[in-house]
Design a protein around this motif. Sequence first.
Motif, PDB file in Angstrom:
ATOM      1  N   THR A   1      -4.494   7.577  -1.660  1.00 26.02           N
ATOM      2  CA  THR A   1      -4.074   6.233  -1.830  1.00 26.02           C
ATOM      3  C   THR A   1      -2.807   6.102  -1.062  1.00 26.02           C
ATOM      4  N   TRP A   2      -1.879   6.836  -1.729  1.00 21.89           N
ATOM      5  CA  TRP A   2      -0.318   6.856  -1.195  1.00 21.89           C
ATOM      6  C   TRP A   2      -0.257   7.231   0.221  1.00 21.89           C
ATOM      7  N   ARG A   3      -0.931   8.237   0.504  1.00 18.66           N
ATOM      8  CA  ARG A   3      -0.831   8.450   2.218  1.00 18.66           C
ATOM      9  C   ARG A   3      -1.618   7.403   3.096  1.00 18.66           C
ATOM     10  N   LYS A   4      -2.439   6.602   2.382  1.00 23.38           N
ATOM     11  CA  LYS A   4      -2.924   5.505   3.338  1.00 23.38           C
ATOM     12  C   LYS A   4      -1.876   4.227   3.335  1.00 23.38           C
ATOM     13  N   ILE A   5      -1.383   4.399   2.436  1.00 18.04           N
ATOM     14  CA  ILE A   5      -0.206   3.375   2.236  1.00 18.04           C
ATOM     15  C   ILE A   5       0.908   3.656   3.263  1.00 18.04           C
ATOM     16  N   LEU A   6       1.146   4.715   3.408  1.00 20.60           N
ATOM     17  CA  LEU A   6       2.423   5.328   4.259  1.00 20.60           C
ATOM     18  C   LEU A   6       2.071   5.185   5.552  1.00 20.60           C
ATOM     19  N   ARG A   7       0.591   5.630   6.007  1.00 20.44           N
ATOM     20  CA  ARG A   7      -0.100   5.524   7.249  1.00 20.44           C
ATOM     21  C   ARG A   7      -0.181   4.200   7.854  1.00 20.44           C
ATOM     22  N   ASN A   8       0.265   3.159   6.687  1.00 15.92           N
ATOM     23  CA  ASN A   8       0.080   1.759   7.132  1.00 15.92           C
ATOM     24  C   ASN A   8      -1.396   1.357   7.409  1.00 15.92           C
ATOM     25  N   GLU A   9      -2.347   1.975   6.809  1.00 11.38           N
ATOM     26  CA  GLU A   9      -3.757   1.735   6.710  1.00 11.38           C
ATOM     27  C   GLU A   9      -4.040   0.776   5.594  1.00 11.38           C
ATOM     28  N   ILE A  10      -3.113   0.511   4.821  1.00 11.08           N
ATOM     29  CA  ILE A  10      -3.431  -0.316   3.618  1.00 11.08           C
ATOM     30  C   ILE A  10      -2.511  -1.333   3.313  1.00 11.08           C
ATOM     31  N   ASP A  11      -2.852  -2.623   3.278  1.00 11.32           N
ATOM     32  CA  ASP A  11      -1.681  -3.673   2.794  1.00 11.32           C
ATOM     33  C   ASP A  11      -1.749  -4.375   1.559  1.00 11.32           C
ATOM     34  N   ILE A  12      -2.916  -4.293   0.823  1.00 15.29           N
ATOM     35  CA  ILE A  12      -3.177  -4.793  -0.340  1.00 15.29           C
ATOM     36  C   ILE A  12      -3.607  -3.888  -1.503  1.00 15.29           C
ATOM     37  N   ILE A  13      -2.715  -3.580  -2.446  1.00 15.37           N
ATOM     38  CA  ILE A  13      -3.252  -2.526  -3.208  1.00 15.37           C
ATOM     39  C   ILE A  13      -3.343  -3.421  -4.800  1.00 15.37           C
TER      40      ILE A  13
END
Length: 500
Positions: free
Chosen positions: A33-45
């Motif tokens: 989850t953290w890596r996806k946020i940093l890779r800018n793959e996720i905007d809404i958590i």
Amino acid sequence: MNKLEVLQDISFGNQIAEEERDVLRSYFVETNTWRKILRNEIDIIYGPKGSGKSALYLLVQDNKEYLTKNKIILVPAENVRGDPAFKAIALDPPASEREFTNIWKLYFLTLIARAVNQNDFNSKIAKKFISIMQESNLLLSETSTLGSILKFVQSYIKKMGNPSAFEGSVSVGEATGTITGFSGRIIFEELGEEDAKSGKVSASELFNMAESVLQEADHKIWILLDRLDVAFDEASDLERNALRALFRAYRDLRSCNNLILKIFLRTDIWERISDSGFREATHLSRDLRIKWDKNSLKNLIIRRVLGNDSVIKFYDIDKDKILGSSDLQQDLFLKMFPDQVEVGEKQSSTFDWLIKRTADGTGQNAPREIIFFLNNLVEKQAQILERGESEPDGTWLFDRATFKQALPELSEYRIVKVLYSEYPDLKKYIEALKTEKTEHTVLSLSKLWNVDVTQARTIASRLKDIGFFEERGSRSAPSYWVPFIYRPYLNLVQGKADDN
């Protein structure tokens, strides 16, 4: 070092992420989850209350090295502590969802303009963007708080009477920050020919300018939003309008690659605003839900245990080796805790007992409740040894009996501090269950609450939605079971209530 000294020193941390910001990274494990946020793959958590949303929000802000390396400018749009910036809007709420969408957009533009100005981007397009914002009196001081910026933006829109356009001249009282006149050029509709000739500019054009500024500078701006559950009253029209408007603003900004909204939102709030139908939901593909399984929860406990030097010394262990091996983590858990709380061939292990007793009616476990329980467990066990009573057996730091003694405080915290504070209208129905059985039907609830069957079903459904009840049985004949976490405070009796 003896067991009492270890217990007097040990802490599992604060269950509120904002209160342990300085040590949060030492507990943190870099999940997918953290890596996806940093890779800018996720905007809404999305995540339930206490699931770690705010921890991720804080860790994103504190990851300075990564942000600098990847040229990401963070722009928090809500206060981490204290009163939420959006709290004041409840005093004078926007008249419509559309007006709220415009408030969000102008608020974001104001924050973006301040960030662009602070970072001294000097391209031609950057100067033009800043010039327009400045002429419209929307380049606010670096010392302005988020609350004052939002109040200014709301006043800016309301003063015009027409939320779709600003015209005329703008002046701001220096002492009060209130608007006394207008000279703005911003509109929220698409520009017509006459608008363009008169020098007006649309909000969407300003966002495109900001995007161009960032592209030329090879930078990104992430606008972060959290604590929206605190900012707006639960289940109110204001909350619904505010958050539906936010997601409409998010949809309109999705065309930008360098200008990105990152929204951290409670799962139950999203479900409330989307239950009545929300077309924009189909456009939200860059989202992710935080979920904790048993292995990740055990790892969380061990990481917090290993944050205590006294534990490391007492058991003479190598912290890095244990973190690198799930088997060694299990060994450490069994050294510290008894194998079972309730002894018997068919009884759960201690860890499974803990998972069952801290889960709500949805079957979900949140780190917040587990941390609260473990800290209370430490306090109870320390008090026992301070009275001169016997130490736990072998290498254990905790007796079996202490687990049951630590549960009532968690039960009270979960009901009084969480459910009653967030859902005060449901308090009388929960209180009516005191000393009753742990499982009910619609008929038994109807009698207990003194309402008709239809009302009882509606109330029970709401209690299920907030995690107080677990629904069992069939759709045509459901029963409502109270999870273990709520039972001590309510002093419930095991068994099923009589329908008659």
